[in-house]
Write an enzyme that holds these catalytic residues in place. Structure first.
Site, PDB file in Angstrom:
ATOM      1  N   TYR A 110      -3.064 -14.909   5.804  1.00  0.00           N
ATOM      2  CA  TYR A 110      -2.099 -13.832   5.522  1.00  0.00           C
ATOM      3  C   TYR A 110      -0.680 -14.300   5.857  1.00  0.00           C
ATOM      4  O   TYR A 110       0.238 -14.180   5.045  1.00  0.00           O
ATOM      5  CB  TYR A 110      -2.445 -12.570   6.330  1.00  0.00           C
ATOM      6  CG  TYR A 110      -1.320 -11.567   6.374  1.00  0.00           C
ATOM      7  CD1 TYR A 110      -0.963 -10.858   5.233  1.00  0.00           C
ATOM      8  CD2 TYR A 110      -0.584 -11.348   7.546  1.00  0.00           C
ATOM      9  CE1 TYR A 110       0.097  -9.948   5.261  1.00  0.00           C
ATOM     10  CE2 TYR A 110       0.457 -10.443   7.581  1.00  0.00           C
ATOM     11  CZ  TYR A 110       0.798  -9.743   6.437  1.00  0.00           C
ATOM     12  OH  TYR A 110       1.851  -8.854   6.460  1.00  0.00           O
ATOM     13  N   LYS A 161      -2.808  -7.113   3.650  1.00  0.00           N
ATOM     14  CA  LYS A 161      -2.162  -7.345   4.949  1.00  0.00           C
ATOM     15  C   LYS A 161      -3.116  -7.480   6.134  1.00  0.00           C
ATOM     16  O   LYS A 161      -2.672  -7.472   7.279  1.00  0.00           O
ATOM     17  CB  LYS A 161      -1.163  -6.219   5.231  1.00  0.00           C
ATOM     18  CG  LYS A 161      -1.822  -4.840   5.273  1.00  0.00           C
ATOM     19  CD  LYS A 161      -0.903  -3.771   5.808  1.00  0.00           C
ATOM     20  CE  LYS A 161      -1.620  -2.447   5.923  1.00  0.00           C
ATOM     21  NZ  LYS A 161      -0.861  -1.381   6.522  1.00  0.00           N
ATOM     22  N   SER A 175       7.378 -10.586   7.424  1.00  0.00           N
ATOM     23  CA  SER A 175       6.777 -10.168   8.691  1.00  0.00           C
ATOM     24  C   SER A 175       7.149 -11.147   9.790  1.00  0.00           C
ATOM     25  O   SER A 175       7.378 -12.343   9.531  1.00  0.00           O
ATOM     26  CB  SER A 175       5.255 -10.170   8.502  1.00  0.00           C
ATOM     27  OG  SER A 175       4.603 -10.144   9.741  1.00  0.00           O
ATOM     28  N   LYS A 204       2.943 -15.001   3.490  1.00  0.00           N
ATOM     29  CA  LYS A 204       4.304 -14.494   3.738  1.00  0.00           C
ATOM     30  C   LYS A 204       5.293 -15.658   3.791  1.00  0.00           C
ATOM     31  O   LYS A 204       6.385 -15.598   3.229  1.00  0.00           O
ATOM     32  CB  LYS A 204       4.345 -13.689   5.043  1.00  0.00           C
ATOM     33  CG  LYS A 204       3.610 -12.374   4.981  1.00  0.00           C
ATOM     34  CD  LYS A 204       4.300 -11.396   4.043  1.00  0.00           C
ATOM     35  CE  LYS A 204       3.489 -10.149   3.782  1.00  0.00           C
ATOM     36  NZ  LYS A 204       3.941  -9.375   2.621  1.00  0.00           N
TER      37      LYS A 204
HETATM   38  P1  NAD Z   1      -0.143  -0.733   2.540  1.00  0.00           P
HETATM   39  O1  NAD Z   1      -1.459  -1.369   2.270  1.00  0.00           O
HETATM   40  O2  NAD Z   1      -0.120   0.658   3.022  1.00  0.00           O
HETATM   41  O3  NAD Z   1       0.767  -0.817   1.225  1.00  0.00           O
HETATM   42  C1  NAD Z   1       0.659  -1.869   0.289  1.00  0.00           C
HETATM   43  C2  NAD Z   1       0.497  -1.220  -1.083  1.00  0.00           C
HETATM   44  O4  NAD Z   1       0.385  -2.274  -2.038  1.00  0.00           O
HETATM   45  C3  NAD Z   1      -0.761  -0.381  -1.188  1.00  0.00           C
HETATM   46  O5  NAD Z   1      -0.412   0.904  -1.699  1.00  0.00           O
HETATM   47  C4  NAD Z   1      -1.655  -1.145  -2.165  1.00  0.00           C
HETATM   48  O6  NAD Z   1      -2.428  -0.277  -2.965  1.00  0.00           O
HETATM   49  C5  NAD Z   1      -0.635  -1.923  -2.962  1.00  0.00           C
HETATM   50  N1  NAD Z   1      -1.132  -3.189  -3.531  1.00  0.00           N
HETATM   51  C6  NAD Z   1      -1.833  -4.164  -2.904  1.00  0.00           C
HETATM   52  N2  NAD Z   1      -2.072  -5.178  -3.752  1.00  0.00           N
HETATM   53  C7  NAD Z   1      -1.503  -4.841  -4.944  1.00  0.00           C
HETATM   54  C8  NAD Z   1      -1.418  -5.468  -6.197  1.00  0.00           C
HETATM   55  N3  NAD Z   1      -1.989  -6.662  -6.427  1.00  0.00           N
HETATM   56  N4  NAD Z   1      -0.770  -4.838  -7.210  1.00  0.00           N
HETATM   57  C9  NAD Z   1      -0.203  -3.611  -6.999  1.00  0.00           C
HETATM   58  N5  NAD Z   1      -0.263  -2.966  -5.817  1.00  0.00           N
HETATM   59  C10 NAD Z   1      -0.906  -3.584  -4.796  1.00  0.00           C
HETATM   60  O7  NAD Z   1       0.633  -1.709   3.535  1.00  0.00           O
HETATM   61  P2  NAD Z   1       2.030  -1.496   4.274  1.00  0.00           P
HETATM   62  O8  NAD Z   1       1.748  -1.443   5.727  1.00  0.00           O
HETATM   63  O9  NAD Z   1       2.814  -0.427   3.642  1.00  0.00           O
HETATM   64  O10 NAD Z   1       2.694  -2.910   3.992  1.00  0.00           O
HETATM   65  C11 NAD Z   1       3.628  -3.120   2.948  1.00  0.00           C
HETATM   66  C12 NAD Z   1       4.099  -4.552   2.985  1.00  0.00           C
HETATM   67  O11 NAD Z   1       4.674  -4.827   4.250  1.00  0.00           O
HETATM   68  C13 NAD Z   1       2.977  -5.574   2.798  1.00  0.00           C
HETATM   69  O12 NAD Z   1       3.458  -6.621   1.987  1.00  0.00           O
HETATM   70  C14 NAD Z   1       2.700  -6.058   4.199  1.00  0.00           C
HETATM   71  O13 NAD Z   1       2.196  -7.373   4.207  1.00  0.00           O
HETATM   72  C15 NAD Z   1       4.084  -5.992   4.816  1.00  0.00           C
HETATM   73  N6  NAD Z   1       4.041  -5.861   6.274  1.00  0.00           N
HETATM   74  C16 NAD Z   1       3.353  -4.834   6.847  1.00  0.00           C
HETATM   75  C17 NAD Z   1       3.279  -4.738   8.231  1.00  0.00           C
HETATM   76  C18 NAD Z   1       2.485  -3.625   8.890  1.00  0.00           C
HETATM   77  O14 NAD Z   1       2.157  -3.753  10.074  1.00  0.00           O
HETATM   78  N7  NAD Z   1       2.180  -2.523   8.208  1.00  0.00           N
HETATM   79  C19 NAD Z   1       3.936  -5.690   9.041  1.00  0.00           C
HETATM   80  C20 NAD Z   1       4.655  -6.708   8.429  1.00  0.00           C
HETATM   81  C21 NAD Z   1       4.697  -6.785   7.030  1.00  0.00           C
END
Ligand code: NAD
Ligand code: UDP
Length: 333
Positions: free
Chosen positions: A148, A84, A124, A152
């Site tokens: 990124y 992300k 997102s 999405k």
């Molecule tokens: P995060 O990094 O804390 O959580 C993502 C999890 O996915 C992590 O635990 C990571 O270890 C795991 N991961 C990554 N690649 C992987 C793979 N190939 N196989 C298995 N596990 C994998 O991020 P988050 O903030 O909890 O975000 C979760 C989702 O929400 C993401 O898809 C992110 O793009 C989306 N998102 C987040 C935000 C934000 O600001 N946090 C905003 C919009 C969208």
């Protein structure tokens, strides 16, 4: 319901796990731990009183996913797993295509093979590109400004085509605005590696003294005080939005995209003031140049989520800041 959370030990996944487990669902976590720790399971057990199963694996491992879906008789998946960081995606786009695109395709194959047809996807507000108007509703044109964001958008479009090709799929793309804050226990929250890119974790590290001051990126935007405006949503509100979407999805075949935001924008200086209230002293900051690629303001029209899911954000900016601060203090050695 038996629900698989890919990326379930991550920031948003772990908070959603709390809400779903406490609502009586059977929750299974699937994560490769590339950006989280297995010990999250212990902390979730402290909060919920339940030890949730964790399958350590990569979402690109289709066979492991299919076995997991079968073994736990999963009925719905929430797909959080992915990378992300916008800057990293510009530097290494293939890494992002592999994790976010290939990972989703592998998940869809595994779901197809096992007959699981309900999916909530972590999308997102980045899929709106640069805002054409505010607040942003779901009719706003989509676009992308970095790799990124493109992952999405591509995933959303793949899911749209899939749902159109086969009426048995039930798919919701939840477009998050700016998730922030932490669970009230202080046990789970956002702990980025290295220097935080995002405002909230950066302010938290300034408050602990890990960083000297916040750099405010620009004070010459056309906003009330000149600093950038965003829609910060408490991660527990976001988690509850997933529970509402899963409930809705069961009776709703097809594809839909739904904003999860508060509908209220706050400027960087308003955020600094709120964080200063939470820590009981002024947070040091200095004004600097704009950050490349930033937009002046971005906030949601969140009315579709209320109409369709009966969901709206309940927590305010002070709840966000005080919970983020409690978590940061508990995790600073
Ligand atoms: P995060 O990094 O804390 O959580 C993502 C999890 O996915 C992590 O635990 C990571 O270890 C795991 N991961 C990554 N690649 C992987 C793979 N190939 N196989 C298995 N596990 C994998 O991020 P988050 O903030 O909890 O975000 C979760 C989702 O929400 C993401 O898809 C992110 O793009 C989306 N998102 C987040 C935000 C934000 O600001 N946090 C905003 C919009 C969208
Ligand atoms: N921001 C800032 N200093 C920082 C990090 C962020 O001034 O160290 C500003 C940024 O310019 C934007 C707002 O805070 O106006 C939110 O930034 P963030 O990266 O958290 O979210 P995004 O810009 O991706 O919505």
């Amino acid at each position: 319901m038996n629900i698989l959370l890919t990326g379930g030990t991550g920031y948003i996944g772990s908070h959603t796990a709390v809400v779903l487990a406490q609502a009586g669902h059977r929750v299974v976590l699937f994560d490769n731990l590339s950006n989280s720790q297995a010990s999250t399971v212990d902390r979730l057990a402290q909060i919920t009183g339940q030890r949730l199963p964790l399958v350590v694996g990569d979402v690109r491992d289709e066979a492991l996913l299919a076995n997991t879906l079968r073994d736990y008789a999963i009925t719905a998946v929430v797909h959080f797993a992915g990378l992300k960081a916008v800057g990293e995606s510009v530097a290494n786009p293939l890494l992002y295509f592999a994790n976010n695109l290939h990972g989703t395709i592998a998940l869809l194959h595994a779901m197809q093979a096992t007959g699981v047809r309900q999916l909530v996807f972590s999308s997102s507000a980045t899929v709106y590109g640069n805002p054409h108007y505010l607040p942003i509703d779901e009719q706003h044109p989509t676009g992308s400004t970095n790799p990124y964001g493109r992952t999405k958008l591509h995933v959303e479009e793949m899911l749209f085509d899939l749902a159109r090709s086969d009426a048995s799929w039930h798919i919701a793309c939840l477009r998050y605005f700016n998730p922030a804050g932490a669970h009230s226990s202080g046990l789970i929250g956002e702990l980025p590696n290295g220097i935080p890119n995002n405002l909230m974790p950066y302010m938290a590290q300034v408050a602990t003294g890990q960083r000297a001051e916040l750099t405010v990126f620009g004070d010459d935007y056309p906003t009330s005080d000149g600093t950038g405006v965003r829609d910060y949503i408490h991660v527990m509100d976001l988690a509850e939005g997933h529970a509402a979407a899963l409930q809705h999805l069961g009776s709703q075949p097809g594809w839909d995209a739904i904003n999860l935001g508060t509908g209220q924008g706050y400027s960087v200086l308003e955020m600094v003031a709120a964080f200063s209230r939470a820590i009981g002293r002024p947070l040091p900051y200095r004004i600097a140049e704009r950050r490349a690629g930033d937009t002046a303001a971005c906030y949601a029209d969140a009315s579709k989520a209320l109409t369709l899911l009966g969901w709206q954000a309940k927590r305010n900016l002070d709840d966000i800041c005080s919970s983020a601060w409690a978590f940061q203090q508990a995790h600073t050695t």
